[in-house]
Design a protein around this motif. Sequence first.
Motif, PDB file in Angstrom:
ATOM      1  N   UNK A 155     -12.713 -62.007  44.809  1.00 20.43           N
ATOM      2  CA  UNK A 155     -11.646 -62.147  45.912  1.00 20.43           C
ATOM      3  C   UNK A 155     -11.611 -60.623  45.813  1.00 20.43           C
ATOM      4  N   UNK A 156     -11.692 -59.560  46.065  1.00 22.64           N
ATOM      5  CA  UNK A 156     -11.232 -58.119  46.322  1.00 22.64           C
ATOM      6  C   UNK A 156     -12.331 -57.997  46.388  1.00 22.64           C
ATOM      7  N   UNK A 157     -13.779 -58.208  47.071  1.00 20.45           N
ATOM      8  CA  UNK A 157     -14.699 -58.003  47.338  1.00 20.45           C
ATOM      9  C   UNK A 157     -14.572 -57.835  49.034  1.00 20.45           C
ATOM     10  N   UNK A 158     -14.662 -56.664  49.630  1.00 19.31           N
ATOM     11  CA  UNK A 158     -14.434 -56.270  51.545  1.00 19.31           C
ATOM     12  C   UNK A 158     -15.973 -56.560  52.008  1.00 19.31           C
ATOM     13  N   UNK A 159     -16.234 -57.222  52.637  1.00 21.75           N
ATOM     14  CA  UNK A 159     -17.032 -57.106  53.856  1.00 21.75           C
ATOM     15  C   UNK A 159     -17.289 -56.187  54.483  1.00 21.75           C
ATOM     16  N   UNK A 160     -18.117 -55.716  54.795  1.00 23.92           N
ATOM     17  CA  UNK A 160     -18.254 -55.306  55.963  1.00 23.92           C
ATOM     18  C   UNK A 160     -17.843 -55.509  57.801  1.00 23.92           C
ATOM     19  N   UNK A 161     -17.223 -54.625  58.485  1.00 24.06           N
ATOM     20  CA  UNK A 161     -16.199 -55.281  59.322  1.00 24.06           C
ATOM     21  C   UNK A 161     -17.421 -55.045  60.667  1.00 24.06           C
ATOM     22  N   UNK A 162     -18.436 -54.537  61.091  1.00 23.85           N
ATOM     23  CA  UNK A 162     -19.019 -54.307  61.494  1.00 23.85           C
ATOM     24  C   UNK A 162     -19.044 -55.024  62.318  1.00 23.85           C
ATOM     25  N   UNK A 163     -19.761 -55.190  63.447  1.00 26.23           N
ATOM     26  CA  UNK A 163     -21.436 -55.549  64.306  1.00 26.23           C
ATOM     27  C   UNK A 163     -22.417 -55.219  65.237  1.00 26.23           C
ATOM     28  N   UNK A 174     -22.178 -57.812  60.155  1.00 32.74           N
ATOM     29  CA  UNK A 174     -23.109 -56.946  58.960  1.00 32.74           C
ATOM     30  C   UNK A 174     -22.602 -57.887  57.779  1.00 32.74           C
ATOM     31  N   UNK A 175     -24.555 -58.130  57.395  1.00 31.38           N
ATOM     32  CA  UNK A 175     -23.641 -58.558  55.292  1.00 31.38           C
ATOM     33  C   UNK A 175     -23.256 -58.165  55.066  1.00 31.38           C
ATOM     34  N   UNK A 176     -22.850 -56.663  54.814  1.00 33.91           N
ATOM     35  CA  UNK A 176     -23.108 -56.057  53.684  1.00 33.91           C
ATOM     36  C   UNK A 176     -21.297 -56.373  53.166  1.00 33.91           C
ATOM     37  N   UNK A 177     -21.466 -55.743  51.786  1.00 38.44           N
ATOM     38  CA  UNK A 177     -20.606 -55.753  51.472  1.00 38.44           C
ATOM     39  C   UNK A 177     -19.821 -54.102  50.858  1.00 38.44           C
ATOM     40  N   UNK A 178     -18.712 -53.546  51.098  1.00 40.59           N
ATOM     41  CA  UNK A 178     -18.077 -52.615  51.114  1.00 40.59           C
ATOM     42  C   UNK A 178     -18.509 -51.983  49.294  1.00 40.59           C
ATOM     43  N   UNK A 179     -19.273 -50.629  49.016  1.00 40.89           N
ATOM     44  CA  UNK A 179     -19.110 -50.191  48.098  1.00 40.89           C
ATOM     45  C   UNK A 179     -18.237 -49.529  48.656  1.00 40.89           C
TER      46      UNK A 179
END
Length: 109
Positions: free
Chosen positions: A50-58, A64-69
């Motif tokens: 619940x604290x992981x952040x999905x990438x907002x780019x398109x 984008x299917x990525x998650x922020x690190x």
Amino acid sequence: MGDTWITDLTHFLDETGRIAPMPGPARLLAEHFTAIVLMVSHPEIDIPPEYQVRCRRRPGRKPCPGYIEADIDVETNEIIWWCPICDDNGYIRNWKGTMWHLGNDDDTQ
């Protein structure tokens, strides 16, 4: 190639420390940055989903299917964040002491 965001979190906040009133796209951007602060300052090493952040780019108009690190620069206390898929990245300054900072004031993860 992703964008690079150099962000001072206080520029998005009002005098009470909450996200200031702003148009929808700007507010969504502020919420994205505060979510990154929540994630990187979470006290657990393994970040709960619940604290992981999905990438907002398109890129190519597709999400984008990525998650922020992210990590904290111990010399500057800036949050350094990136998406390993699309290379969107940035720095967040002046995040400590905000309501999204979950750690204590002397943490440098």
